[in-house]
Design an enzyme around this catalytic site. Structure first.
Site, PDB file in Angstrom:
ATOM      1  N   HIS A 277       9.163  92.136 -77.571  1.00 41.27           N
ATOM      2  CA  HIS A 277       8.377  91.507 -76.512  1.00 41.27           C
ATOM      3  C   HIS A 277       9.233  90.419 -75.857  1.00 41.27           C
ATOM      4  O   HIS A 277       9.925  89.680 -76.548  1.00 41.27           O
ATOM      5  CB  HIS A 277       7.106  90.889 -77.113  1.00 41.27           C
ATOM      6  CG  HIS A 277       6.062  90.517 -76.108  1.00 41.27           C
ATOM      7  ND1 HIS A 277       6.204  89.440 -75.262  1.00 41.27           N
ATOM      8  CD2 HIS A 277       4.851  91.060 -75.823  1.00 41.27           C
ATOM      9  CE1 HIS A 277       5.133  89.355 -74.489  1.00 41.27           C
ATOM     10  NE2 HIS A 277       4.297  90.325 -74.807  1.00 41.27           N
ATOM     11  N   ARG A 300       1.914  86.135 -67.748  1.00 39.31           N
ATOM     12  CA  ARG A 300       2.610  86.681 -66.571  1.00 39.31           C
ATOM     13  C   ARG A 300       1.635  87.432 -65.679  1.00 39.31           C
ATOM     14  O   ARG A 300       1.818  87.489 -64.464  1.00 39.31           O
ATOM     15  CB  ARG A 300       3.766  87.578 -67.025  1.00 39.31           C
ATOM     16  CG  ARG A 300       4.934  86.781 -67.605  1.00 39.31           C
ATOM     17  CD  ARG A 300       6.106  87.645 -68.032  1.00 39.31           C
ATOM     18  NE  ARG A 300       5.842  88.358 -69.260  1.00 39.31           N
ATOM     19  CZ  ARG A 300       5.904  89.661 -69.415  1.00 39.31           C
ATOM     20  NH1 ARG A 300       6.212  90.437 -68.390  1.00 39.31           N
ATOM     21  NH2 ARG A 300       5.646  90.222 -70.577  1.00 39.31           N
TER      22      ARG A 300
END
Length: 493
Positions: A277, A300
């Site tokens: 990740h 995000r």
């Protein structure tokens, strides 16, 4: 004295009954380390809990075993949401989505390792699984966001706690109220039992004692192996290049289920496919910690930017995880780290519960303006202001983003406005490889045939995500395949 025929028969029957009664009243030698139950679920994360509830809904008795003192696993930490295509929440928000679109996005993400049967099982059951969570456990999944790699907004969460905690804790609480479920914690399953080619139970250790449990079927839901850093562990075997990276996983994620299934010659697939990740928080109080808290992709999704030590962007923040990770690793290798994740006030408001938690843990810091952030971190203020101004033009459509970004949720950043900032690094997060199952969650042998009585669900299975997992599909995989495993095991004879 002679007996008639009827008297003789009566005498014989009386004698037989007397013998049976005496034997029945005699104390029996009982093996206290052997017990029986209908179906065994190994692992108490969301996949195991979903399987247990499904079994009970089908009228089965369940024994759930977990090696940790508490249930939940990594599912409790999931913070971005759970995917669903064609859901009521999407419809109410005017989002048009289909199983076909979700399938196309997942297939594209999986690359050359895409397996249509498993992908279809995931996507076609998504809306129904979210409805199952809402209707059976009163879980709020009314908010929908767009994450990297998705063509439309389909990642669901609620207005309260992070979705992984909200979903998993609701299933845990309800299971406690069901008389058909028995839960034993701190129970480490060490062996699968079999007879005549069929799985018939497990052997587990707890409090220094070993217990054998017979069952109609066994469901393995033990999670992945992203914390298996042992010299002879699965990471060392399949991806030694990742041993130097930190992980977001709890210490339970050491591949127990993979070893159990392998002992019966189950097939393991895609074991070298491990998701790194892009964003794990670096805690300023413990920069070198091997285990790091995940900076959710939802950050995000609501508009966070990624900037290097020079205050410059270097990637489309809404790209797939593998692509963002690659770009970050290149920046770090070039000596342009540390990398920081920045949120504006609008994004903070939208993801307030997340941000409040991160700030309380010291993983995220709030600044009144860009100048304060630059002074505290050493990032050049002039360069940062230029980056924000350019991003504003990309978000407004005045200019085209050089990194190809087209989704600009909460895209306007003011240098005089609030900034929330975090130091982030790539982290070992999810293992796409695992036990090979069919689309009904039946564990397959090396010859591709179902192993009678053995099922698997959640991160322990392999092949669903291919080379890359989309954000929001881990919780979905747990629920979908947990329910499939539970339904199939309930029919086991």
């Amino acid at each position: 004295m002679a007996f008639s025929r009827n008297q003789s028969l009566f005498f014989i029957l009386t004698l037989v009954l007397a013998v049976l009664l005496v034997n029945w009243l005699q104390p029996k030698e009982i093996d206290m380390n052997v017990s029986q139950t209908r179906t065994i679920v190994v692992g108490g994360g969301l996949a195991g809990l979903s399987a247990a509830h499904t079994l009970i809904q089908h009228g089965a008795q369940v024994l759930l075993l977990d090696k940790k003192p508490s249930l939940g696993g990594n599912s409790m930490k999931a913070s971005s949401g759970i995917n669903g295509a064609g859901t009521e929440a999407q419809s109410s928000l005017g989002v048009s989505d289909t199983v076909e679109a979700f399938t196309a996005d997942t297939t594209s993400s999986a690359g050359q390792l895409a397996r249509p049967d498993l992908i279809h099982a995931l996507t076609s059951n998504s809306a129904e699984s979210l409805s199952w969570l809402s209707s059976n456990f009163s879980i709020d999944l009314s908010l929908v966001s767009l994450l990297g790699g998705h063509s439309v907004a389909r990642t669901h969460r609620g207005r309260g706690p992070p979705p992984g905690f909200a979903i998993t804790s609701a299933l845990m609480k309800k299971l406690d109220t069901l008389p058909a479920a028995e839960v034993i914690k701190s129970a480490h399953v060490v062996r699968l039992l079999e007879a005549n080619g069929r799985v018939t139970g497990v052997e587990y250790e707890t409090n220094g004692e070993t217990t054998s449990v017979q069952a109609n079927a066994v469901i393995i839901a033990t999670g992945g192996y992203a914390a298996d850093y042992a010299p002879s562990g699965l990471l060392a075997k399949y991806r030694p290049d990742l041993l130097g990276l930190p992980t977001t996983n709890g210490d339970h994620a050491t591949g127990d289920g993979h070893r159990l299934a392998s002992s019966l010659h189950a097939s393991l697939i895609d074991m070298d496919e491990i998701q790194v990740h892009p964003t794990g928080f670096v805690d300023p109080k413990d920069e070198g910690a091997k285990t790091k808290f995940l900076a959710a992709e939802a950050l995000r999704g609501v508009g966070a930017l990624l900037v290097d030590a020079d205050g410059k962007r270097f990637v489309d923040e809404m790209e797939r995880r593998d692509n963002v990770t690659k770009a970050m690793q290149e920046i770090i290798e070039q000596g342009k780290g540390p990398i920081r994740l920045l949120l504006n006030a609008d994004a903070e408001k939208e993801l307030k519960s997340h941000c409040d938690f991160y700030v309380s843990k010291g993983l995220m810091k709030r600044y009144e303006n860009a100048a304060d952030f630059a002074k505290d971190t050493g990032v050049p203020n002039a360069a940062l202001i230029q980056t924000l101004a350019e991003h504003n033009k990309y978000a407004s459509g005045e200019l085209k983003d050089p990194f190809g970004k087209i989704h600009f949720h909460n895209g306007q950043f003011s240098p005089d406005g609030v900034l929330l900032a975090s130091w982030v690094v790539p982290v070992v997060h999810y293992t796409m490889g695992g036990i090979h199952t069919d689309a009904s969650a039946r564990v397959l042998s090396a010859e591709g045939k179902p192993i009678p009585g053995l099922y698997a669900a959640g991160e322990v299975i392999g092949g669903v995500h291919g080379k890359n997992r989309l954000g929001g599909s881990s919780l979905l995989e747990a629920v979908v395949f947990g329910r499939l495993a539970g339904a199939a095991a309930a029919e086991a004879k």
